[in-house]
Design a protein around this motif. Structure first.
Motif, mmCIF file in Angstrom:
data_model
loop_
_atom_site.group_PDB
_atom_site.id
_atom_site.type_symbol
_atom_site.label_atom_id
_atom_site.label_comp_id
_atom_site.label_asym_id
_atom_site.label_seq_id
_atom_site.Cartn_x
_atom_site.Cartn_y
_atom_site.Cartn_z
ATOM 1 N N CYS A 202 0.857 -1.196 0.000
ATOM 2 C CA CYS A 202 0.000 0.000 0.000
ATOM 3 C C CYS A 202 0.889 1.241 0.000
ATOM 4 O O CYS A 202 1.803 1.350 0.810
ATOM 5 C CB CYS A 202 -0.890 -0.025 1.249
ATOM 6 N N CYS A 205 0.337 3.153 3.708
ATOM 7 C CA CYS A 205 0.856 2.654 4.989
ATOM 8 C C CYS A 205 1.941 1.584 4.805
ATOM 9 O O CYS A 205 2.460 1.065 5.789
ATOM 10 C CB CYS A 205 -0.286 2.102 5.832
ATOM 11 N N CYS A 226 -7.316 -0.430 1.314
ATOM 12 C CA CYS A 226 -6.262 -1.117 2.066
ATOM 13 C C CYS A 226 -6.880 -1.592 3.384
ATOM 14 O O CYS A 226 -7.603 -0.848 4.045
ATOM 15 C CB CYS A 226 -5.113 -0.157 2.332
ATOM 16 N N CYS A 229 -5.014 0.659 6.409
ATOM 17 C CA CYS A 229 -5.239 2.109 6.568
ATOM 18 C C CYS A 229 -6.558 2.572 5.965
ATOM 19 O O CYS A 229 -6.992 3.698 6.222
ATOM 20 C CB CYS A 229 -4.076 2.906 5.968
#
Ligand SMILES: [Zn+2]
Length: 244
Positions: A202, A205, A226, A229
């Motif tokens: 991602c 994060c 995600c 996050c």
């Protein structure tokens, strides 16, 4: 073009504009807050000055009333004292003496009250002077900060207006619930609501994304967030830019 692809493209575009708006706001620093704070403080001092003045006026009025009462009591006292010379009986003497004592007490009480009021007004006066000084100082500081802020706003105004206009143009391309989701994530996740998958992770994060999910993201059939996050994921380098 799929709806999902379009949604992600416009979200990405919107995010670029929001980032620019954020930095524009950021460049103003603490100035807007400082100005607002000083304005609040100034209002407070003005209110305190008004209250202090009205209290002083009230106390003056009270003092005047008490002074009148004391004067009246003093006159009566004098009268009773004169009457003492003409008494003919013990009973009369006692009655007049009692009146004299009462008047003396009235006068004493009145004088104590007057002293208290004078003291209160002296305190009020020194508070008032402090408030007026603070008020003046705040006014001066506010003037300076306002001039600074206005100059800054003038410099950024054109750019800001352009960005706001552009933001509106992009926003209307997104469905209302989608826009709300975007806003929610952006505000909670440091201005990043849409991130590309970068090196199988991602882009927000940096959590590794399972290969199966990457394939799903690349298909652009559903919006995928995600799991850690919550940001919307877009495929790496596979989303060409739209122009508006
Ligand atoms: Zn993430």
């Amino acid at each position: 073009m799929s709806d999902i692809k379009e949604t992600l493209q416009y979200m990405t575009l919107l995010q670029e504009v929001d980032k620019k708006l954020f930095y524009l706001e950021f460049s103003k620093g603490d100035l807007p807050k400082t100005v607002a704070k000083l304005k609040g403080a100034l209002e407070k001092f003005k209110k305190q000055i008004k209250e202090s003045k009205s209290e002083t006026k009230n106390n003056d009025k009270k003092q005047q009333n008490i002074e009148n009462l004391v004067e009246l009591a003093a006159e009566k006292l004098k009268k009773y004292q004169n009457q003492l010379y003409d008494v003919t009986s013990n009973k009369e003497y006692d009655a007049i003496t009692q009146e004299i004592e009462l008047k003396k007490k009235d006068i004493e009480e009145g004088e104590t009250n007057i002293l208290e009021l004078i003291e209160m007004n002296e305190n009020n006066q020194s508070m008032l002077e402090e408030y007026e000084e603070e008020c003046l100082r705040t006014k001066k500081e506010l003037g300076g900060k306002e001039r600074e802020l206005n100059a800054l706003l003038k410099a950024t105004e054109k750019q800001e207006l352009e960005l706001i206009h552009r933001r509106e143009k992009i926003s209307v391309r997104l469905k209302e619930p989608m826009l709300k989701r975007y806003e929610r994530i952006r505000k909670a996740k440091s201005n990043l609501a849409v991130v590309p998958i970068t090196r199988e992770a991602c882009g927000g994060c940096f959590t590794t994304i399972p290969p199966q999910k990457i394939v799903e993201v690349e298909k652009l059939l559903i919006l995928i967030q995600c799991e850690v996050c919550g940001r919307f994921l877009i495929p790496e380098n596979k989303l060409d830019k739209v122009s508006l």
